[in-house]
Design an enzyme around this catalytic site. Structure first.
Site, PDB file in Angstrom:
ATOM      1  N   GLN A 108       0.820  -1.210   0.000  1.00 29.41           N
ATOM      2  CA  GLN A 108       0.000   0.000   0.000  1.00 29.41           C
ATOM      3  C   GLN A 108       0.855   1.262   0.000  1.00 29.41           C
ATOM      4  O   GLN A 108       0.490   2.268  -0.609  1.00 29.41           O
ATOM      5  CB  GLN A 108      -0.948  -0.003   1.199  1.00 29.41           C
ATOM      6  CG  GLN A 108      -2.094  -0.991   1.053  1.00 29.41           C
ATOM      7  CD  GLN A 108      -3.245  -0.675   1.995  1.00 29.41           C
ATOM      8  OE1 GLN A 108      -3.053  -0.186   3.105  1.00 29.41           O
ATOM      9  NE2 GLN A 108      -4.454  -0.961   1.538  1.00 29.41           N
ATOM     10  N   ASP A 130       5.563   0.498  11.516  1.00 29.11           N
ATOM     11  CA  ASP A 130       4.650  -0.127  12.468  1.00 29.11           C
ATOM     12  C   ASP A 130       4.161   0.933  13.451  1.00 29.11           C
ATOM     13  O   ASP A 130       4.970   1.657  14.039  1.00 29.11           O
ATOM     14  CB  ASP A 130       5.411  -1.243  13.197  1.00 29.11           C
ATOM     15  CG  ASP A 130       4.556  -2.073  14.129  1.00 29.11           C
ATOM     16  OD1 ASP A 130       3.489  -1.601  14.559  1.00 29.11           O
ATOM     17  OD2 ASP A 130       4.975  -3.199  14.443  1.00 29.11           O
ATOM     18  N   ALA A 131       2.855   1.017  13.648  1.00 33.02           N
ATOM     19  CA  ALA A 131       2.295   2.007  14.568  1.00 33.02           C
ATOM     20  C   ALA A 131       2.787   1.822  15.999  1.00 33.02           C
ATOM     21  O   ALA A 131       2.789   2.775  16.785  1.00 33.02           O
ATOM     22  CB  ALA A 131       0.770   1.949  14.538  1.00 33.02           C
ATOM     23  N   GLU A 148      -9.631   4.064  11.292  1.00 34.52           N
ATOM     24  CA  GLU A 148      -9.910   2.633  11.183  1.00 34.52           C
ATOM     25  C   GLU A 148      -8.639   1.829  10.899  1.00 34.52           C
ATOM     26  O   GLU A 148      -8.607   0.983  10.008  1.00 34.52           O
ATOM     27  CB  GLU A 148     -10.982   2.391  10.111  1.00 34.52           C
ATOM     28  CG  GLU A 148     -12.319   2.997  10.483  1.00 34.52           C
ATOM     29  CD  GLU A 148     -13.415   2.756   9.451  1.00 34.52           C
ATOM     30  OE1 GLU A 148     -13.165   2.022   8.482  1.00 34.52           O
ATOM     31  OE2 GLU A 148     -14.520   3.307   9.617  1.00 34.52           O
TER      32      GLU A 148
END
Length: 295
Positions: A108, A130-131, A148
């Site tokens: 993405q 990575d969050a 979301e």
């Protein structure tokens, strides 16, 4: 990751949690082309005003978040879980801010970089990250939003704490996500929530009533927590989700063994009904928040 391995890992909450980076990356690599057919460049649900089409409702929601965050020209913003960059482009155009989008799915990120050019594109950056391990220093951003996406992190407390670390004191953290109802029994969670999580490759969702506590523990002052249906009609989402599932089923017709297997297509076809049924039964809740980093 091969599809057979993906299907094995996604089957249990433990598999989705312990291997979340690989599972989420593979899920969105598989579904992104078909999702674009329905959702265009913004992969999220929305609340609808009467007569609104999907993209109008999504823009309304994105602008609502930007307004609540007080985002403005010159701000450096972080979009956590940016998808293919549709919301980032809309927020940047609406506010005049510069937006960095992070996404754990490399596919993405590559799509986002290819899509967004021109004047707005020059204010967009997309990073594979990575969050729960944001590659930024303390207080680098004026504001943060997430739409979301944090439901895909296995440790929500850590993800919220990472956001608190990288946003400036007084900076806003606004967002929307999927949650479960409070005080669900294990049996109800297994019946209503687990099928939705399995279909969408989500490790586990937290109770809606826990959002405020998670944010406060991370270092935020919470201004509001609300549900999508506090702001508009959520019913149009279910038709669109059904369209997405139908697109997935069509994409699988005649697929060879090296493409999406029948079992994967069946999982995708089940995703929209699982989400719709859980939401209409009040077991899954779509909610949003507005918070600011304590000084």
């Amino acid at each position: 990751m091969q599809n057979t391995e993906y299907l094995e890992l996604v089957e249990t909450a433990g598999g989705r949690e312990n291997h979340y980076a690989r599972v989420v990356d593979r899920y969105y690599e598989l579904v992104t082309p078909m999702c674009r057919d329905v959702w265009s460049d913004s992969f999220h649900l929305a609340w609808f005003a009467e007569g609104q089409r999907l993209h109008e409702a999504q823009r309304t929601m994105q602008r609502w978040l930007a307004d609540r965050g007080g985002f403005t020209a010159g701000d450096e913003l972080l979009d956590v879980g940016c998808g293919i960059g549709g919301p980032a482009a809309n927020v940047a155009e609406y506010t005049g801010a510069t937006v960095t989008g992070v996404n754990i799915c490399g596919h993405q990120v590559r799509v986002a970089r290819s899509l967004h050019t021109g004047d707005v594109g020059r204010r967009l950056t997309f990073v594979e990250a990575d969050a729960m391990h944001l590659p930024y220093g303390p207080a680098e951003f004026d504001g943060v939003y997430s739409i979301e996406a944090l439901c895909y992190t296995p440790d929500k407390s850590r993800a919220y704490a990472e956001v608190a670390r990288v946003v400036k004191p007084g900076g806003a953290f606004v967002g929307a996500d999927w949650f479960c109802a409070d005080d669900l029994s294990e049996a109800d969670y297994a019946r209503w929530v687990e099928p939705m999580c399995r279909a969408f490759a989500i490790p586990r969702v937290i109770p809606f009533g826990a959002v405020r506590e998670h944010l406060e523990t991370a270092g935020f002052e919470v201004e509001s927590v609300s549900r999508y249906d506090d702001h508009g009609d959520v019913a149009p989402n279910w038709r669109l989700c059904d369209d997405n599932a139908a697109s997935a089923a069509g994409a699988g017709a005649g697929a060879g063994s090296d493409s999406r297997p029948e079992s994967f297509e069946s999982l995708l076809e089940a995703s929209a009904p699982a989400l719709r049924d859980a939401c209409t039964a009040g077991k899954v809740i779509m909610g949003c928040w507005v918070a600011r980093r304590r000084g």
